[in-house]
Enzyme design. Structure first.
Site, PDB file in Angstrom:
ATOM      1  N   ASN A 185       0.982  -1.236  -0.137  1.00 49.53           N
ATOM      2  CA  ASN A 185      -0.003  -0.144   0.106  1.00 49.53           C
ATOM      3  C   ASN A 185       0.841   1.062   0.100  1.00 49.53           C
ATOM      4  OD1 ASN A 185      -2.069   1.691   2.072  1.00 49.53           O
ATOM      5  ND2 ASN A 185      -2.295   1.571   0.066  1.00 49.53           N
ATOM      6  N   ASP A 186       1.972   1.144   0.569  1.00 45.01           N
ATOM      7  CA  ASP A 186       2.948   2.567   0.615  1.00 45.01           C
ATOM      8  C   ASP A 186       3.557   2.688  -0.817  1.00 45.01           C
ATOM      9  OD1 ASP A 186       2.977   3.234   3.534  1.00 45.01           O
ATOM     10  OD2 ASP A 186       4.234   1.940   4.316  1.00 45.01           O
TER      11      ASP A 186
END
Length: 418
Positions: A185-186
């Protein structure tokens, strides 16, 4: 805006762009790295004596007696490191920060709670009306909508995966969801941030008008959900975990080879399917697309399950390299699942120049890392130096960009503001 003086070499499509950023770890800083790889001058502000948390992220390598985060060595290259106590209650810090903002094109941050530092969008836009401000957070800023208390939540990669719904779909059906790694997700949020920053930059160059951009981790991840939400809104279908096996078409899975490797083989659509089945030596007339791979009912049918067993058997009787070669000849997507070691040794990676060497400033030694992507014919990116040591460029930034002299710099250092 005055004629600007740059510290870094000129290269890439973003030469002449200056980015000031403050924050830590992956999402926002990696977005800045992507811009830096293609020529933007990126000034990363870190707190003196503390620094970016990424510097302390395992795993570590010991080089020249120094313990260095391998993630920092990979992700922090091409940046200028400035150690500054970024709290605008100090007049000297406010002068420095506003001076940098005046000379910047983009300000990116993921600190979330800016008000306590005295940083306000409207004030920054007064200092530089063309400035593009990009906020990166887990749940978004309330100014763009949302429940204020939820917007105020802290977040990490795992939180964005969970809240977006992405995490629910990862892993096998009979187990709890598996967090997608490393920091999926980062990195998704980083690409969203880079896209947003460039979009704002192009608009500012055309119109002379800056703007504020809000990147929420959960929304960046939600954009990668394909038809998951519309499956629910249009058909009432709540997507469930299916593991590696695709219940809608086949072959599309990881298969164990004779020599013990996992090999990904994917045949989506009748064209690829009709090449894949004969390449495996199977009877295409019997195992035809309609009966075996045209939808969930076909895959789940007796003949569909028979085909799955035959594919598993075929792969188990061939070495991984054989499977790759046969599928390559038939133009069927296929790849052995690489480890870091096998990817590093792979000739395709090597022939594309994907492994590069540069001097990491933190340990003062040459390292080897993954290189520049994507490739560009006219304005390629480059690595002009490795990840910086703490505050390595503070003096140079103050002198070159803001015109400070040695005495003023010494005074700031004496007050522990830099």
């Amino acid at each position: 805006m005055s004629e600007r003086k740059f510290i870094i070499p000129e290269y890439g499509p973003f030469a002449g762009m200056r980015v000031v950023c403050s924050g830590s770890l992956v999402a926002m800083p990696f977005a800045a790295t992507m811009l830096a790889d293609f020529g933007a001058e990126v000034i990363q502000i870190e707190r003196p004596g503390v620094g970016d948390t990424l510097r302390m992220l395992a795993p570590f390598a010991e080089v020249n007696g120094k313990k260095v985060s391998t993630a920092w060595a990979q992700n922090a290259r091409n940046k200028l490191a400035m150690a500054l106590e970024l709290n605008l209650k100090f007049d000297e810090v406010k002068e420095i920060f506003y001076g940098l903002i005046k000379e910047a094109d983009i300000f990116m941050e993921n600190m979330v709670w800016l008000e306590k530092l005295g940083i306000y969008d409207e004030e920054l836009l007064k200092v530089n009306p063309k400035l593009v401000i990009v906020h990166v957070s887990g749940m978004g800023h309330k100014e763009f909508g949302g429940i204020p208390s939820v917007c105020n939540r802290a977040s990490y990669d795992m939180i964005g995966q969970a809240f977006s719904g992405w995490l629910y779909l990862q892993g096998d059906a009979d187990r709890d969801p598996a967090i997608a790694k490393p920091y999926t997700n980062d990195y998704v949020s980083a690409f969203a941030t880079a896209f947003a920053a460039l979009s704002g930059y192009i608009y500012a160059q055309k119109t002379g008008k800056g703007q504020v951009i809000d990147v929420a981790q959960f929304e960046a991840m939600a954009q990668y959900m394909c038809g998951t939400y519309t499956a629910y809104t249009m058909a009432g279908i709540v997507g469930e975990r299916t593991g590696n096996f695709n219940p809608a078409f086949q072959p599309y899975n990881l298969f164990k080879s004779k020599d013990g490797f996992l090999v990904a083989v994917g045949a989506f659509g009748p064209g690829v399917y009709n090449r894949c089945i004969p390449a495996m030596g199977l009877d295409l007339e019997y195992f035809n697309y309609k009966d075996c791979s045209s939808g969930p009912a076909a895959v789940a049918s007796e003949k569909g399950q028979e085909l799955n067993a035959k594919v598993i058997e075929w792969c188990a009787n061939h070495d991984a390299q054989e499977i790759e070669s046969i599928m390559e000849a038939a133009r069927v997507p296929c790849a052995t699942v690489n480890t870091a070691k096998s990817a590093y040794e792979n000739e395709h990676f090597r022939s594309r120049g994907d492994w590069v060497k540069y001097v990491d400033q933190t340990c003062g030694s040459e390292i080897e890392a993954f290189g520049i992507a994507p490739k560009m014919s006219e304005t390629p990116g480059q690595i002009w130096r490795g990840a910086p040591s703490m505050g390595q460029d503070t003096d140079n930034i103050l002198k070159t960009i803001l015109g400070y002299d040695e005495a003023k710099i010494a005074e700031l250092r004496g007050k522990k503001l830099i």
